[in-house]
Scaffold this active site. Structure first.
Site, mmCIF file in Angstrom:
data_model
loop_
_atom_site.group_PDB
_atom_site.id
_atom_site.type_symbol
_atom_site.label_atom_id
_atom_site.label_comp_id
_atom_site.label_asym_id
_atom_site.label_seq_id
_atom_site.Cartn_x
_atom_site.Cartn_y
_atom_site.Cartn_z
ATOM 1 N N ASP A 194 -14.047 -20.099 -29.647
ATOM 2 C CA ASP A 194 -14.652 -19.713 -28.380
ATOM 3 C C ASP A 194 -14.275 -20.749 -27.330
ATOM 4 O OD1 ASP A 194 -16.069 -18.193 -26.607
ATOM 5 O OD2 ASP A 194 -18.056 -18.736 -27.338
ATOM 6 N N GLU A 214 -10.817 -20.032 -23.872
ATOM 7 C CA GLU A 214 -10.854 -19.221 -25.091
ATOM 8 C C GLU A 214 -9.528 -19.287 -25.845
ATOM 9 O OE1 GLU A 214 -14.082 -15.890 -23.468
ATOM 10 O OE2 GLU A 214 -11.929 -15.620 -23.147
ATOM 11 N N ASP A 230 -15.348 -13.541 -29.891
ATOM 12 C CA ASP A 230 -16.113 -12.568 -29.110
ATOM 13 C C ASP A 230 -15.407 -12.213 -27.801
ATOM 14 O OD1 ASP A 230 -16.928 -14.437 -26.993
ATOM 15 O OD2 ASP A 230 -18.259 -15.306 -28.481
ATOM 16 N N ASP A 287 -19.475 -21.098 -30.179
ATOM 17 C CA ASP A 287 -20.025 -21.223 -28.827
ATOM 18 C C ASP A 287 -20.729 -22.570 -28.652
ATOM 19 O OD1 ASP A 287 -20.974 -20.002 -26.182
ATOM 20 O OD2 ASP A 287 -22.870 -20.527 -27.160
ATOM 21 N N HIS A 292 8.067 -38.037 -22.683
ATOM 22 C CA HIS A 292 7.484 -39.068 -21.825
ATOM 23 C C HIS A 292 6.852 -38.458 -20.579
ATOM 24 C CE1 HIS A 292 10.499 -38.811 -18.604
ATOM 25 N NE2 HIS A 292 11.375 -38.577 -19.562
ATOM 26 N N GLU A 325 17.089 -41.095 -24.737
ATOM 27 C CA GLU A 325 17.730 -39.987 -24.043
ATOM 28 C C GLU A 325 19.249 -40.165 -24.105
ATOM 29 O OE1 GLU A 325 18.262 -37.038 -23.237
ATOM 30 O OE2 GLU A 325 16.614 -36.756 -21.804
#
Length: 397
Positions: free
Chosen positions: A10, A51, A76, A130, A192, A270
């Site tokens: 929920d 949700e 729900d 909930d 990063h 990189e």
């Protein structure tokens, strides 16, 4: 034999959009035993986003308990259930992205032999999830892995063999995860956070100016730390970063929160862009050879640049080392860069370079993998930025 699990999830927002949070739990379908609980604040978000975030957290917990589980999701939210079941279209961009993340986890479960079904339940039958979402909206994060505190009923479920006491060397050192048949190593890759180069659109490789995170990037690093805590719970975690400062700064708050050091592995750096490092991409696109850097895996930028093939070779080695040295049941968290993450995903999914470029990998995002000792693997999620919502909300105000 795969476990049968129930996920109850929920989410809520006080204001819609407003202060938001999600809750999720996992039960054993046969006994009803509570196995896991999750709750996390989301900052400013809508009910639907909360949700979906609860759904993702519940699926991730179920996959952690058993990567090949048969899962029944109970919510729900008629909207989420019908959209995930494929009966209703998804129009909102935020929900499209979150639905894709959920579908990636579903795909990993089904690929491993499991299944996922969707059940709508009335609100009064979703009280536990909930309650957790309200705890999250009050600002509390919950990560409880209750299945780790109980002994399995069936001795056959115990997968680790007894250690031969006469083998002193084997007893002294735990076997690496690669020796644990049937148990994948979880790898969480983190791109990063934002630097001024990121904002300006400049190339920034391993041979370039190496800028630090800017103010926004430092805020993302704090959110990354909270996100890692939520995803790993009480599991042992190993932190690895590239040799570039922005990667280390992104993961350092998470490591410090656990009292750990960040291991540095330059093979996660990189790509080296040679004399093009630090240049604006909008200017480089006018260069006649710039397209080759993107499309030709054997091309290196002038001035000592690195080819995509060279990048792939070192990243492949870095991933192998990280996985082989992982302890059983741990999570390897790697702070790295866009192209190394592309390389890993391309290796697991069998993508060529042209298709790998289609993967979105935003600054500060999470990409999750489960890798087996035999070289196979599955992708749990890509470009997960749920943990950055509070950062984006604060910046927009």
């Amino acid at each position: 034999m795969a476990r049968a699990l129930i996920v109850e999830a929920d989410g809520g927002s006080r204001g819609n959009p407003g202060v938001a949070g999600y809750g999720a739990l996992v039960r054993d379908a046969s006994t009803g035993e509570l196995l896991a609980e999750r709750a996390e604040p989301l900052g400013l978000a809508s009910n639907n986003v909360a949700e979906y975030s609860g759904l993702i957290a519940g699926l991730e917990a179920a996959a952690e308990i058993d990567p090949s589980a048969r899962v029944e999701v109970r919510m729900d939210s008629k909207l989420v259930v019908e959209q995930m079941a494929g009966r209703w279209k998804i129009k909102h961009e935020d929900m499209k992205r979150l639905a894709l993340e959920a579908q990636e986890i579903v795909r990993s479960l089904t690929t491993a032999g499991g299944a996922v079904t969707w059940t709508w339940i009335p609100r009064e039958k979703n009280k536990d999830a909930d309650k957790l979402s309200n705890v999250a909206m009050d600002g509390e994060t919950v990560v409880r892995n209750l299945w780790r505190t109980t002994e399995p009923d069936d001795p056959a479920e115990v997968s680790e063999p007894a250690v031969d006491a006469t083998d002193a060397e084997a007893a002294a050192a735990p076997a690496p995860a690669s020796a644990q048949a049937g148990r994948p190593v979880r790898v969480l890759m983190v791109r990063h956070g934002v630097t001024d180069f990121t904002v300006e659109g400049r190339l920034d490789g391993r041979g370039g100016p190496n800028p630090d995170l800017n103010k926004q990037g430092l805020a993302q690093a704090r959110s990354v730390a909270a996100g890692i805590a939520a995803k790993t719970g009480d599991l042992p975690v190993r932190f690895i970063a590239s040799d570039l400062s922005r990667a280390q700064e992104t993961i350092r708050p998470a490591a410090e929160a656990r009292g750990q050091q960040v291991e540095i592995d330059p093979d996660w750096d990189e790509q080296n862009f040679g004399e093009w490092d630090g240049e604006l991409v909008r200017d480089l696109v006018q260069h006649k050879d710039f397209a080759r850097l993107r499309d030709d895996p054997t091309y290196a930028a002038p001035g000592g640049g690195e080819t995509h093939e060279q990048l792939t070779s070192r990243v492949r080695d870095a991933l192998r080392r990280a996985v082989e040295s992982a302890s059983d049941g741990s999570v390897v968290v790697v702070a790295t860069h866009r192209k190394p993450i592309m390389v890993v995903l391309a290796e697991v999914l069998g993508l060529d370079l042209a298709h790998a470029w289609m993967l979105a990998i935003g600054p500060g995002s999470f990409t999750g993998l489960e890798l087996w000792a035999d070289g196979h693997g599955s992708v749990s999620f890509v470009n997960d930025t749920n943990h950055l919502r509070a950062t984006r909300g604060a910046r927009a105000q």
